[in-house]
Write a protein that holds these residues in place. Structure first.
Motif, PDB file in Angstrom:
ATOM      1  N   SER A  36      -2.405  12.423 -15.819  1.00 12.77           N
ATOM      2  CA  SER A  36      -2.777  10.444 -15.961  1.00 12.77           C
ATOM      3  C   SER A  36      -3.922  10.101 -15.880  1.00 12.77           C
ATOM      4  N   SER A  37      -3.602   8.505 -16.326  1.00  8.33           N
ATOM      5  CA  SER A  37      -5.001   7.935 -16.096  1.00  8.33           C
ATOM      6  C   SER A  37      -5.047   8.097 -14.220  1.00  8.33           C
ATOM      7  N   CYS A  38      -3.835   7.680 -13.286  1.00 10.22           N
ATOM      8  CA  CYS A  38      -4.493   7.656 -12.217  1.00 10.22           C
ATOM      9  C   CYS A  38      -5.124   8.425 -11.260  1.00 10.22           C
ATOM     10  N   SER A  39      -5.479  10.263 -12.681  1.00 11.87           N
ATOM     11  CA  SER A  39      -5.721  11.662 -11.783  1.00 11.87           C
ATOM     12  C   SER A  39      -6.712  11.101 -10.690  1.00 11.87           C
ATOM     13  N   VAL A  40      -8.010  10.336 -11.004  1.00 10.56           N
ATOM     14  CA  VAL A  40      -8.990  10.445  -9.903  1.00 10.56           C
ATOM     15  C   VAL A  40      -8.920   9.484  -9.103  1.00 10.56           C
ATOM     16  N   LEU A  41      -8.234   7.893  -8.849  1.00 11.60           N
ATOM     17  CA  LEU A  41      -7.613   7.922  -7.944  1.00 11.60           C
ATOM     18  C   LEU A  41      -6.787   8.375  -6.806  1.00 11.60           C
ATOM     19  N   LYS A  42      -6.048   9.133  -7.476  1.00 13.44           N
ATOM     20  CA  LYS A  42      -4.785  10.332  -6.646  1.00 13.44           C
ATOM     21  C   LYS A  42      -5.913  10.968  -5.681  1.00 13.44           C
ATOM     22  N   VAL A  43      -7.269  11.513  -5.705  1.00 14.81           N
ATOM     23  CA  VAL A  43      -8.098  12.019  -5.124  1.00 14.81           C
ATOM     24  C   VAL A  43      -8.741  11.794  -4.457  1.00 14.81           C
ATOM     25  N   LYS A  44      -9.220   9.989  -5.045  1.00 16.98           N
ATOM     26  CA  LYS A  44     -10.084   8.831  -3.940  1.00 16.98           C
ATOM     27  C   LYS A  44      -8.604   8.759  -2.818  1.00 16.98           C
ATOM     28  N   ALA A  45      -8.134   7.689  -3.066  1.00 15.26           N
ATOM     29  CA  ALA A  45      -6.840   6.866  -2.327  1.00 15.26           C
ATOM     30  C   ALA A  45      -6.679   6.927  -1.243  1.00 15.26           C
ATOM     31  N   PRO A  46      -6.777   8.415  -0.410  1.00 16.91           N
ATOM     32  CA  PRO A  46      -6.449   8.903   0.707  1.00 16.91           C
ATOM     33  C   PRO A  46      -7.924   8.360   1.205  1.00 16.91           C
ATOM     34  N   LYS A  47      -9.112   8.438   1.299  1.00 17.11           N
ATOM     35  CA  LYS A  47      -9.976   8.159   2.293  1.00 17.11           C
ATOM     36  C   LYS A  47     -10.729   6.586   2.235  1.00 17.11           C
ATOM     37  N   TYR A  48      -9.714   6.068   1.968  1.00 15.41           N
ATOM     38  CA  TYR A  48      -9.977   4.022   0.943  1.00 15.41           C
ATOM     39  C   TYR A  48      -8.217   3.586   1.703  1.00 15.41           C
ATOM     40  N   ILE A  49      -7.383   4.310   2.450  1.00 16.32           N
ATOM     41  CA  ILE A  49      -5.900   4.011   3.118  1.00 16.32           C
ATOM     42  C   ILE A  49      -7.114   3.538   4.324  1.00 16.32           C
ATOM     43  N   LEU A  76       0.605  -1.731   0.088  1.00 16.35           N
ATOM     44  CA  LEU A  76      -0.430  -0.085  -0.293  1.00 16.35           C
ATOM     45  C   LEU A  76       0.666   1.558  -0.144  1.00 16.35           C
ATOM     46  N   LEU A  77       1.783   0.997   0.578  1.00 15.37           N
ATOM     47  CA  LEU A  77       3.019   2.486   1.138  1.00 15.37           C
ATOM     48  C   LEU A  77       3.423   2.755  -0.651  1.00 15.37           C
ATOM     49  N   SER A  78       3.504   1.587  -1.053  1.00 19.15           N
ATOM     50  CA  SER A  78       4.751   2.120  -2.974  1.00 19.15           C
ATOM     51  C   SER A  78       3.428   2.242  -3.500  1.00 19.15           C
ATOM     52  N   VAL A  79       2.234   1.501  -3.548  1.00 21.77           N
ATOM     53  CA  VAL A  79       0.678   1.643  -4.866  1.00 21.77           C
ATOM     54  C   VAL A  79       0.744   3.280  -4.204  1.00 21.77           C
ATOM     55  N   PHE A  80       0.344   3.964  -2.917  1.00 18.97           N
ATOM     56  CA  PHE A  80      -0.568   5.070  -2.227  1.00 18.97           C
ATOM     57  C   PHE A  80       0.822   6.388  -2.540  1.00 18.97           C
ATOM     58  N   GLN A  81       1.936   5.886  -3.146  1.00 15.86           N
ATOM     59  CA  GLN A  81       3.280   6.840  -2.798  1.00 15.86           C
ATOM     60  C   GLN A  81       3.076   6.975  -4.611  1.00 15.86           C
ATOM     61  N   ALA A  82       2.897   6.180  -5.283  1.00 14.89           N
ATOM     62  CA  ALA A  82       3.319   6.274  -7.167  1.00 14.89           C
ATOM     63  C   ALA A  82       1.907   7.246  -7.293  1.00 14.89           C
ATOM     64  N   MET A  83       0.883   6.926  -6.393  1.00 15.83           N
ATOM     65  CA  MET A  83      -0.718   8.186  -7.523  1.00 15.83           C
ATOM     66  C   MET A  83      -0.103   9.592  -6.760  1.00 15.83           C
ATOM     67  N   LYS A  84      -0.089   9.460  -5.626  1.00 18.11           N
ATOM     68  CA  LYS A  84       0.621  10.918  -4.920  1.00 18.11           C
ATOM     69  C   LYS A  84       1.617  11.312  -5.963  1.00 18.11           C
ATOM     70  N   ILE A  85       2.772  10.921  -6.775  1.00 13.53           N
ATOM     71  CA  ILE A  85       3.584  11.713  -7.149  1.00 13.53           C
ATOM     72  C   ILE A  85       3.366  11.504  -8.851  1.00 13.53           C
ATOM     73  N   SER A  86       1.995  10.818  -9.205  1.00 15.58           N
ATOM     74  CA  SER A  86       1.500  10.951 -10.913  1.00 15.58           C
ATOM     75  C   SER A  86       1.328  12.069 -11.345  1.00 15.58           C
ATOM     76  N   PRO A  87       1.441  12.024 -12.071  1.00 20.75           N
ATOM     77  CA  PRO A  87       1.186  14.051 -13.069  1.00 20.75           C
ATOM     78  C   PRO A  87      -0.249  13.930 -13.273  1.00 20.75           C
ATOM     79  N   GLU A  88      -1.144  15.243 -13.091  1.00 24.06           N
ATOM     80  CA  GLU A  88      -2.067  15.175 -13.012  1.00 24.06           C
ATOM     81  C   GLU A  88      -3.733  15.149 -14.050  1.00 24.06           C
TER      82      GLU A  88
END
Length: 312
Positions: free
Chosen positions: A115-128, A101-113
């Motif tokens: 990118s395909s992870c932009s939606v997950l980037k916003v929602k990810a903190p709620k599901y940690i 989870l640490l590695s996946v979450f950090q990969a989402m946080k530094i991904s460009p705005e």
């Protein structure tokens, strides 16, 4: 007592004591910061669960291995063997899940705005929190089967038909359930390791592209990297260390399963490798300018401006 047993006992003792002190220090650090009202980042929450899992995996394997290495035999009952092996497996599994989870979450946080992870980037903190607790429940349930197969050596006369773990024994699995049990144990681990490798590769690629775009800026600015880059490099070191030790540990486990009566050196080396990551990870987290190694002045600064660093 042979000199080799003493040497192995000293290695187990040093690994367990040093690793436990490192994990307890980090746990105390986060507890003090929480009680003082300092801001806790999302990655800090995952690291706290990683610390607890490391302590379970380290103490439940390291302490009995140390006692057995110094010549004390048959000191655990059936209940003790079942409980220690069960908690060790749960701690090992949650350690894998937390690192993933640490590695996946950090990969989402530094991904460009864009990118395909932009939606997950916003929602990810709620599901940690949900993901962390789900990993605990998953490994608590998956490892229940180990309770029925572990037994203590005290008063057990039929040792020859069992797998020997020095201080405990394992009843042989039935052939029909062996493959199912192996699949249940290995599938979550393999999935987490695959996600770690994907996230690590993504982070390396993102950092490389960012460095290429910002080369002209770096020439005229301070050589100190950004907090995001330092956190990403820290997690990359943690993940690569984990995958390395986990791969070697799996090789030892396969050898011990395939070999009916494995050599004592193979058994002890497998136990040492299994405890290496829980013992080493707190020091990896304290280095590389991680959040747990900051001075109290940094915590005071976070307390004054909590909203700025909340989601880094």
């Amino acid at each position: 007592m042979a000199a080799s047993d003493v040497a192995v006992g000293i290695i187990f003792l040093a690994q367990t004591v040093v690793g436990a002190l490192g994990n307890f220090f980090l746990l105390l650090h986060y507890l003090v910061h929480y009680l003082m009202g300092f801001t806790v980042r999302h990655t800090d929450f995952m690291i706290q669960h990683l610390i607890v899992a490391n302590l379970l995996a380290l103490l439940c394997r390291g302490v009995p291995q140390t006692v057995a290495a110094f010549g004390v035999k048959d000191f655990l009952s059936d209940v003790g063997c079942k409980l220690l092996f069960y908690l060790h497996r749960v701690g090992r599994g949650v350690s894998i899940g937390s690192t993933c989870l640490l590695s996946v979450f950090q990969a989402m946080k530094i991904s460009p705005e864009n990118s395909s992870c932009s939606v997950l980037k916003v929602k990810a903190p709620k599901y940690i929190g949900f993901s962390i607790y789900l990993s605990w429940i998953l490994y608590l349930l998956v490892n229940i089967m180990i309770i029925s197969h572990m037994t203590g050596k005290r008063g057990n006369n039929n040792i020859t038909s069992m797998k020997n773990f020095e201080y405990c024994s394992s009843v042989p699995y039935h052939r029909n359930t062996d493959s199912l049990y192996a699949t249940l144990l290995t599938f979550p681990d393999v999935l987490c390791v695959g996600l770690m490798l994907w996230a690590s590769s993504s982070m390396v690629l993102i950092l490389h592209r960012h460095k290429q775009r910002m080369q002209h800026v770096h020439k005229n600015s301070s050589p100190r990297s950004s907090p995001e880059s330092r956190a990403t490099k820290n997690i990359l070191v943690l993940v690569s260390t984990f995958v390395s030790f986990y791969t070697v540990s799996c090789i030892f486990q396969v050898c011990m399963i395939v070999i009916y009566n494995p050599h004592w050196l193979l058994v002890k080396m497998g136990a040492i490798v299994a405890g290496s990551f829980p013992a080493l990870s707190p020091f990896l987290l304290m280095s590389r300018d991680s959040s747990a190694s900051r001075l109290s002045v940094s915590g005071i600064r976070n307390r004054k401006i909590p909203n700025v660093r909340r989601n880094l």
